[in-house]
Write a protein that holds these residues in place. Structure first.
Motif, mmCIF file in Angstrom:
data_model
loop_
_atom_site.group_PDB
_atom_site.id
_atom_site.type_symbol
_atom_site.label_atom_id
_atom_site.label_comp_id
_atom_site.label_asym_id
_atom_site.label_seq_id
_atom_site.Cartn_x
_atom_site.Cartn_y
_atom_site.Cartn_z
ATOM 1 N N ASP A 70 -28.714 37.564 3.459
ATOM 2 C CA ASP A 70 -27.320 37.237 3.186
ATOM 3 C C ASP A 70 -27.184 36.790 1.735
ATOM 4 O O ASP A 70 -27.939 35.936 1.270
ATOM 5 C CB ASP A 70 -26.875 36.112 4.134
ATOM 6 N N GLU A 74 -18.714 32.363 0.888
ATOM 7 C CA GLU A 74 -17.672 32.591 1.883
ATOM 8 C C GLU A 74 -16.328 32.179 1.289
ATOM 9 O O GLU A 74 -16.249 31.640 0.188
ATOM 10 C CB GLU A 74 -17.951 31.778 3.159
ATOM 11 N N SER A 75 -15.261 32.470 2.024
ATOM 12 C CA SER A 75 -13.899 32.039 1.686
ATOM 13 C C SER A 75 -13.431 32.497 0.307
ATOM 14 O O SER A 75 -12.791 31.750 -0.435
ATOM 15 C CB SER A 75 -13.774 30.511 1.812
ATOM 16 N N ASP A 108 -20.614 36.994 5.850
ATOM 17 C CA ASP A 108 -19.357 36.431 6.334
ATOM 18 C C ASP A 108 -18.232 37.360 5.903
ATOM 19 O O ASP A 108 -18.155 37.747 4.731
ATOM 20 C CB ASP A 108 -19.103 35.046 5.739
ATOM 21 N N SER A 110 -15.266 36.545 5.381
ATOM 22 C CA SER A 110 -14.441 35.867 4.371
ATOM 23 C C SER A 110 -15.042 35.988 2.969
ATOM 24 O O SER A 110 -14.381 35.676 1.982
ATOM 25 C CB SER A 110 -14.247 34.392 4.730
ATOM 26 N N HIS A 111 -16.287 36.460 2.896
ATOM 27 C CA HIS A 111 -16.922 36.680 1.597
ATOM 28 C C HIS A 111 -16.517 38.022 0.997
ATOM 29 O O HIS A 111 -16.656 38.234 -0.212
ATOM 30 C CB HIS A 111 -18.452 36.613 1.754
ATOM 31 N N GLU A 144 -17.504 32.537 11.860
ATOM 32 C CA GLU A 144 -16.967 31.469 11.023
ATOM 33 C C GLU A 144 -16.174 30.497 11.899
ATOM 34 O O GLU A 144 -16.428 30.404 13.095
ATOM 35 C CB GLU A 144 -16.134 32.071 9.890
#
Length: 312
Positions: A70, A74-75, A108, A110-111, A144
């Motif tokens: 990984d 994220e976000s 993720d 969101s990444h 998440e």
């Protein structure tokens, strides 16, 4: 080393401080602080750069470990950054093929755009899946917070229609997982089973303890009964002792016992030497602050290990 540690239950949540974006940016912009914290994080990460991480993965492959990797983060909240991250995952996928490594990709959503748009996320996920498919490796979607679960599962199910090398993570501590597993086990994608790593309200989640352990084992048994491609991700050796009994009974061929890099890997080595299929989760990149905070949240005594690493 792991056996010498006291029996302290790890936290089931990611601490809010570790997810604070202002704090993360402060660490990344402060060179002295970043270098200090990186000393503590080094034991848990494959490297800061792709080149460093390739060397780490090769060493694990040489020890007969399968790996999933990984690129930390994220976000992401804008399209440009989400696309840049996607390009990094694609570069890593190309490296898998070029270097002949055995490593899937974990990420993720969101990444790669989840907080920007569903369309952007699906587009970027497809690009990563296509690049990874060339080396016959899979892409595993991490789970998440509970506010994103519906969206993540919906994107997974839609993307699986075109990308057969896609998998997803389910969190056993959520009450809803009973129904989610019943639905997703009928699809071809792999399932990573974890207890749960995000804060959730009591009406949504089962507290850590014997009840959750039993539910986790029930879900694992369903996966083994169906010989469904899966990863049993846990650092609880009590769980693994029961899991191996289930493996011996059902004899699944499509599974991994999975642990994070340098988290009770000595025990994982024992299982690998007994013939069980084992996988190590490797992360890399600059956002080691977030990752280090998560390790502290899971097991508070890791703070003392971090202090020792910093002063060495």
């Amino acid at each position: 080393m792991a056996n010498a540690e006291p029996d302290i239950k790890p936290a089931v949540v990611k601490k809010p401080f570790s997810l604070n974006e202002d704090a993360k940016n402060f660490v990344l912009q402060n060179e002295k602080l970043f270098k200090t914290l990186k000393k503590a994080a080094n034991r848990y990460i494959g490297g800061e750069t792709l080149a460093e991480t390739i060397l780490s993965i090769k060493k694990l492959n040489e020890k007969d470990y399968t790996v999933t990797t990984d690129f930390m983060g994220e976000s992401i909240r804008n399209e440009r950054d989400a696309n840049d991250v996607t390009e990094e995952f694609i570069r890593f996928a190309k490296s898998i093929a070029t270097e002949g490594m055995n490593s899937s990709i974990s990420l993720d959503l969101s990444h790669i755009g989840l907080l920007v748009s569903t369309e952007l996320t699906i587009k970027n996920l497809k690009l990563i899946c296509e690049a990874t498919a060339k080396s016959k490796q899979e892409v595993i979607i991490s789970m998440e917070g509970t506010d994103r679960t519906d969206q993540i599962i919906a994107i997974y199910k839609e993307s699986l229609k075109e990308n057969s090398n896609l998998g997803i993570t389910l969190q056993a501590y959520l009450y809803r997982t009973k129904d989610d597993l019943k639905d997703l086990i009928n699809l071809s994608g792999s399932i990573r089973l974890v207890k749960g790593a995000y804060e959730a309200s009591k009406d949504l989640s089962i507290p850590r303890g014997d009840e959750l352990d039993e539910i986790y084992l029930q879900y694992a048994e369903q996966l083994f009964e169906n010989n469904h491609h899966c990863a049993i991700a846990s650092h609880d050796d009590k769980i693994y002792r029961e899991i191996t009994k289930l493996i011996d009974r059902y004899k699944p061929t499509n599974y991994f016992l999975e642990r994070l890099l340098d988290i009770q890997n000595e025990e994982l080595e024992i299982y690998k030497n007994k013939g069980y299929k084992c996988r190590i989760y490797v992360v890399y990149g600059k956002e080691c602050y977030l990752y280090l905070c998560n390790r502290w949240a899971e097991y508070p005594l890791n703070v003392f290990r971090a202090l020792a690493d910093i002063v060495e």
